[in-house]
Scaffold this motif. Structure first.
Motif, PDB file in Angstrom:
ATOM      1  N   LYS A   3       0.824  -1.211   0.000  1.00 44.68           N
ATOM      2  CA  LYS A   3       0.000   0.000   0.000  1.00 44.68           C
ATOM      3  C   LYS A   3       0.858   1.261   0.000  1.00 44.68           C
ATOM      4  CE  LYS A   3      -4.193  -1.738   0.384  1.00 44.68           C
ATOM      5  NZ  LYS A   3      -5.303  -1.441  -0.472  1.00 44.68           N
ATOM      6  N   ILE A   4       2.019   1.199   0.624  1.00 43.56           N
ATOM      7  CA  ILE A   4       2.910   2.366   0.619  1.00 43.56           C
ATOM      8  C   ILE A   4       3.295   2.701  -0.813  1.00 43.56           C
ATOM      9  CG2 ILE A   4       5.159   3.281   1.312  1.00 43.56           C
ATOM     10  CD1 ILE A   4       4.942   1.595   3.857  1.00 43.56           C
ATOM     11  N   ASN A   5       3.644   1.690  -1.606  1.00 42.71           N
ATOM     12  CA  ASN A   5       4.004   1.940  -3.004  1.00 42.71           C
ATOM     13  C   ASN A   5       2.847   2.549  -3.781  1.00 42.71           C
ATOM     14  OD1 ASN A   5       6.558   1.081  -2.645  1.00 42.71           O
ATOM     15  ND2 ASN A   5       6.407  -0.713  -3.947  1.00 42.71           N
ATOM     16  N   TYR A   9       3.177   6.079  -5.629  1.00 42.52           N
ATOM     17  CA  TYR A   9       2.923   6.262  -7.055  1.00 42.52           C
ATOM     18  C   TYR A   9       1.826   7.292  -7.297  1.00 42.52           C
ATOM     19  CZ  TYR A   9       6.022   2.633  -8.779  1.00 42.52           C
ATOM     20  OH  TYR A   9       7.131   1.910  -9.126  1.00 42.52           O
ATOM     21  N   TYR A  10       0.808   7.304  -6.462  1.00 44.15           N
ATOM     22  CA  TYR A  10      -0.248   8.305  -6.614  1.00 44.15           C
ATOM     23  C   TYR A  10       0.338   9.711  -6.524  1.00 44.15           C
ATOM     24  CZ  TYR A  10      -4.208  11.292  -5.856  1.00 44.15           C
ATOM     25  OH  TYR A  10      -5.107  12.320  -5.976  1.00 44.15           O
ATOM     26  N   PHE A  11       1.139   9.954  -5.484  1.00 44.76           N
ATOM     27  CA  PHE A  11       1.715  11.288  -5.329  1.00 44.76           C
ATOM     28  C   PHE A  11       2.707  11.609  -6.437  1.00 44.76           C
ATOM     29  CE2 PHE A  11       0.471  10.933  -0.724  1.00 44.76           C
ATOM     30  CZ  PHE A  11      -0.486  11.933  -0.794  1.00 44.76           C
ATOM     31  N   LEU A  12       3.511  10.649  -6.849  1.00 47.01           N
ATOM     32  CA  LEU A  12       4.475  10.896  -7.923  1.00 47.01           C
ATOM     33  C   LEU A  12       3.787  11.233  -9.238  1.00 47.01           C
ATOM     34  CD1 LEU A  12       7.081   8.109  -7.157  1.00 47.01           C
ATOM     35  CD2 LEU A  12       7.363  10.566  -6.814  1.00 47.01           C
ATOM     36  N   GLU A  13       2.637  10.627  -9.478  1.00 47.07           N
ATOM     37  CA  GLU A  13       1.905  10.896 -10.713  1.00 47.07           C
ATOM     38  C   GLU A  13       1.089  12.180 -10.651  1.00 47.07           C
ATOM     39  OE1 GLU A  13      -0.440   7.475 -11.644  1.00 47.07           O
ATOM     40  OE2 GLU A  13       1.325   6.182 -11.798  1.00 47.07           O
ATOM     41  N   ASN A  14       0.673  12.600  -9.466  1.00 47.70           N
ATOM     42  CA  ASN A  14      -0.275  13.707  -9.354  1.00 47.70           C
ATOM     43  C   ASN A  14       0.263  14.973  -8.719  1.00 47.70           C
ATOM     44  OD1 ASN A  14      -2.897  12.492 -10.350  1.00 47.70           O
ATOM     45  ND2 ASN A  14      -2.206  10.959  -8.889  1.00 47.70           N
ATOM     46  N   TYR A  15       1.418  14.912  -8.078  1.00 45.27           N
ATOM     47  CA  TYR A  15       1.958  16.103  -7.428  1.00 45.27           C
ATOM     48  C   TYR A  15       2.486  17.056  -8.496  1.00 45.27           C
ATOM     49  CZ  TYR A  15       4.121  18.920  -3.792  1.00 45.27           C
ATOM     50  OH  TYR A  15       4.446  19.949  -2.942  1.00 45.27           O
ATOM     51  N   PRO A  16       2.069  18.316  -8.495  1.00 45.42           N
ATOM     52  CA  PRO A  16       2.419  19.219  -9.590  1.00 45.42           C
ATOM     53  C   PRO A  16       3.881  19.669  -9.622  1.00 45.42           C
ATOM     54  CG  PRO A  16       1.143  20.387  -7.936  1.00 45.42           C
ATOM     55  CD  PRO A  16       1.163  18.943  -7.530  1.00 45.42           C
ATOM     56  N   TYR A  17       4.607  19.541  -8.529  1.00 43.62           N
ATOM     57  CA  TYR A  17       5.990  20.029  -8.478  1.00 43.62           C
ATOM     58  C   TYR A  17       6.921  18.888  -8.079  1.00 43.62           C
ATOM     59  CZ  TYR A  17       3.143  24.203  -8.124  1.00 43.62           C
ATOM     60  OH  TYR A  17       2.186  25.157  -8.332  1.00 43.62           O
ATOM     61  N   ASN A  18       7.133  17.938  -8.977  1.00 42.21           N
ATOM     62  CA  ASN A  18       7.911  16.744  -8.656  1.00 42.21           C
ATOM     63  C   ASN A  18       9.324  17.046  -8.175  1.00 42.21           C
ATOM     64  OD1 ASN A  18       5.911  14.899  -9.094  1.00 42.21           O
ATOM     65  ND2 ASN A  18       6.473  14.507 -11.205  1.00 42.21           N
ATOM     66  N   ASP A  19       9.898  18.136  -8.635  1.00 44.86           N
ATOM     67  CA  ASP A  19      11.260  18.470  -8.198  1.00 44.86           C
ATOM     68  C   ASP A  19      11.297  18.923  -6.735  1.00 44.86           C
ATOM     69  OD1 ASP A  19       9.821  20.730  -9.075  1.00 44.86           O
ATOM     70  OD2 ASP A  19      11.662  21.871  -9.380  1.00 44.86           O
ATOM     71  N   GLU A  20      10.139  19.124  -6.126  1.00 46.10           N
ATOM     72  CA  GLU A  20      10.071  19.520  -4.718  1.00 46.10           C
ATOM     73  C   GLU A  20       9.714  18.350  -3.793  1.00 46.10           C
ATOM     74  OE1 GLU A  20       7.409  22.792  -4.252  1.00 46.10           O
ATOM     75  OE2 GLU A  20       8.464  24.021  -5.717  1.00 46.10           O
ATOM     76  N   LEU A  21       9.656  17.143  -4.318  1.00 50.94           N
ATOM     77  CA  LEU A  21       9.296  15.986  -3.500  1.00 50.94           C
ATOM     78  C   LEU A  21      10.533  15.444  -2.784  1.00 50.94           C
ATOM     79  CD1 LEU A  21       6.685  14.046  -5.620  1.00 50.94           C
ATOM     80  CD2 LEU A  21       6.353  15.201  -3.447  1.00 50.94           C
ATOM     81  N   SER A  22      10.800  16.013  -1.650  1.00 51.35           N
ATOM     82  CA  SER A  22      11.918  15.558  -0.822  1.00 51.35           C
ATOM     83  C   SER A  22      11.478  14.364   0.015  1.00 51.35           C
ATOM     84  CB  SER A  22      12.378  16.685   0.098  1.00 51.35           C
ATOM     85  OG  SER A  22      11.352  16.996   1.034  1.00 51.35           O
ATOM     86  N   LYS A  23      12.433  13.725   0.650  1.00 48.95           N
ATOM     87  CA  LYS A  23      12.146  12.607   1.545  1.00 48.95           C
ATOM     88  C   LYS A  23      11.160  13.037   2.634  1.00 48.95           C
ATOM     89  CE  LYS A  23      14.618   9.706   4.866  1.00 48.95           C
ATOM     90  NZ  LYS A  23      15.929   9.376   5.420  1.00 48.95           N
ATOM     91  N   VAL A  30       2.352  11.126   2.750  1.00 48.26           N
ATOM     92  CA  VAL A  30       1.821   9.781   3.009  1.00 48.26           C
ATOM     93  C   VAL A  30       1.131   9.766   4.373  1.00 48.26           C
ATOM     94  CG1 VAL A  30       2.423   7.350   3.390  1.00 48.26           C
ATOM     95  CG2 VAL A  30       3.475   8.619   1.498  1.00 48.26           C
ATOM     96  N   TYR A  31       1.741  10.448   5.344  1.00 47.89           N
ATOM     97  CA  TYR A  31       1.103  10.557   6.664  1.00 47.89           C
ATOM     98  C   TYR A  31      -0.270  11.227   6.551  1.00 47.89           C
ATOM     99  CZ  TYR A  31      -0.276  12.474  11.096  1.00 47.89           C
ATOM    100  OH  TYR A  31      -1.020  12.818  12.199  1.00 47.89           O
TER     101      TYR A  31
END
Length: 79
Positions: A3-5, A9-23, A30-31
């Motif tokens: 489920k984590i994956n 994947y949902y956030f990676l596909e839908n987040y508008p600023y992928n270069d800002e997705l830090s750890k 996800v939290y």
């Protein structure tokens, strides 16, 4: 922890600023997905046992799952 994956994947596909997705950001997103889902359905999406430190929710589960996934690439950058 499949489920984590799915959430990743949902956030990676839908987040508008992928270069800002830090750890930190992806972990907190996800939290928030777990939090909102638990309010609505009385259970979490994932089976993560969240730990809270001084800066909010933290676990290594999200990063560990991303690191294990052969379809994801983790870039190390400096800010």
């Amino acid at each position: 922890m499949g489920k984590i994956n799915e959430v990743l994947y949902y956030f990676l596909e839908n987040y508008p600023y992928n270069d800002e997705l830090s750890k930190t950001r992806i972990t907190k997103m996800v939290y928030l997905a777990d939090w909102y889902y638990s309010i609505k359905y009385r259970k979490q999406i994932t089976e993560i046992e969240w730990y809270f430190d001084h800066y909010g929710p933290y676990v290594s589960d999200v990063f560990d799952e991303a690191d294990k996934d052969p379809n994801l690439t983790i870039l190390t950058t400096y800010s």
